[in-house]
Each structure stands twice: as C-alpha cells, then as structure tokens.
Scaffold this active site. Structure first.
Site, short mmCIF file in Angstrom:
data_model
loop_
_atom_site.label_atom_id
_atom_site.label_comp_id
_atom_site.label_asym_id
_atom_site.label_seq_id
_atom_site.Cartn_x
_atom_site.Cartn_y
_atom_site.Cartn_z
N THR A 153 0.85 -1.19 0.00
CA THR A 153 0.00 0.00 0.00
C THR A 153 0.89 1.24 0.00
OG1 THR A 153 -0.07 0.20 2.41
CG2 THR A 153 -1.69 -1.28 1.39
N HIS B 30 1.25 3.14 2.53
CA HIS B 30 1.56 3.41 3.93
C HIS B 30 2.97 3.97 4.10
CE1 HIS B 30 1.31 2.97 8.28
NE2 HIS B 30 2.49 2.35 8.25
N LEU C 138 17.66 14.30 8.78
CA LEU C 138 16.84 13.20 8.28
C LEU C 138 17.72 12.04 7.81
CD1 LEU C 138 13.88 12.43 7.66
CD2 LEU C 138 14.23 13.40 5.39
#
Length: 155
Positions: free
Chosen positions: A77, A79, A104
C-alpha cells in the site's frame, strides 16, 4: 575555554531494526570520529513515532542537534509514503520551531529491504555530518552581534 564540541541526540526507529541497528552503530562511530558527543540514544517503535521524542530532546539545553534514523520499506500500500512524508514534515517543523538542527537519516519511502541495506552507511553518516555542520554554523552565526558591510561566510 569551554568545550566547543557538539552534543547530539539520536532518535532511532526499532521497526526494521536489522537495518536501523546498523545505522545507529555507524552514526555513533561517525559522530565520535568527527568529535561530537552522542549524549542520548532514544529508541522509538517506528519512524512515525519520532516527533514527540525529537520535541522533548530539542527542549534540552544540553542537546545541540538531533539525528533521526529509520528505514521505511515499501509495502503493498502507500503506507510507506504517508509515514515517510509526515515524519519528515514534522521533524522539519520542530527544527525550525526550536532553532536546532534535526537531520533526516530515514531511508525510504519506496525502497526495498535490499535497497535500504545498501543505504545504511550513506544515510547514517550523512545525517550525523549534517547535524554537526549545521549546529556549528548556527553557533557561529549566533555569536555575531552585528553584521557590518562586509560579507560574512559561515562554513
């Protein structure tokens, strides 16, 4: 003369820990190599859970920057896209809000497990380097009381 080294916190996701554990080890070693102090390692269940830990660490006067480490692997998906995008947005917002670097070191979205493994070294060391460089440069900028007509280069 006071210690001028940079104090880091590392927030690391436990999800995909076979990858993030290695990222954490590389990040700690690289910080030490660059002369920074890793004061806190804060483990969170997943990358999406990082924001609250980052916020608490940024409140501390003894932390100059926060490094985030995670691996968001592609599934069936979208997600992974949601997790990676929202996490990046929120930690950037916190960095600006608190005036401290939050870097990050999150691999993904859209990567396979194999691609994530290939990026362990790069993402962890770059996140540490960016945190240290930016913390030092912000420290220098904040020392300058008045800018005169000469150009100032902070590097």
């Amino acid at each position: 003369m006071p210690d001028q080294s940079i104090n880091l916190a590392i927030v690391v996701a436990e999800f995909n820990y076979d990858i993030t554990y290695l990222m954490l080890q590389r990040a700690i070693a690289h910080a030490k190599f660059l002369g920074a102090n890793v004061k806190v390692v804060f483990k969170v269940p997943g990358s999406y859970d990082m924001a609250i830990a980052v916020k608490e660490l940024l409140k501390r006067d003894d932390i100059d920057a926060v490094v985030t480490l995670g691996a968001v692997i592609k599934g069936e998906t979208k997600h992974d896209e949601i997790v990676a995008t929202q996490t990046a947005r929120k930690i950037l917002d916190l960095s600006v809000e608190y005036g401290k670097p939050v870097t990050l070191g999150i691999i993904g979205h859209g990567v396979t497990h194999e691609q994530a493994v290939e990026r362990i070294e790069e993402y962890s060391t770059r996140a540490v380097e960016a945190a240290i460089k930016l913390a030092k440069r912000l420290r220098e900028l904040r020392k300058i009381q008045t800018l005169n007509e000469e150009m100032v280069v902070i590097e």
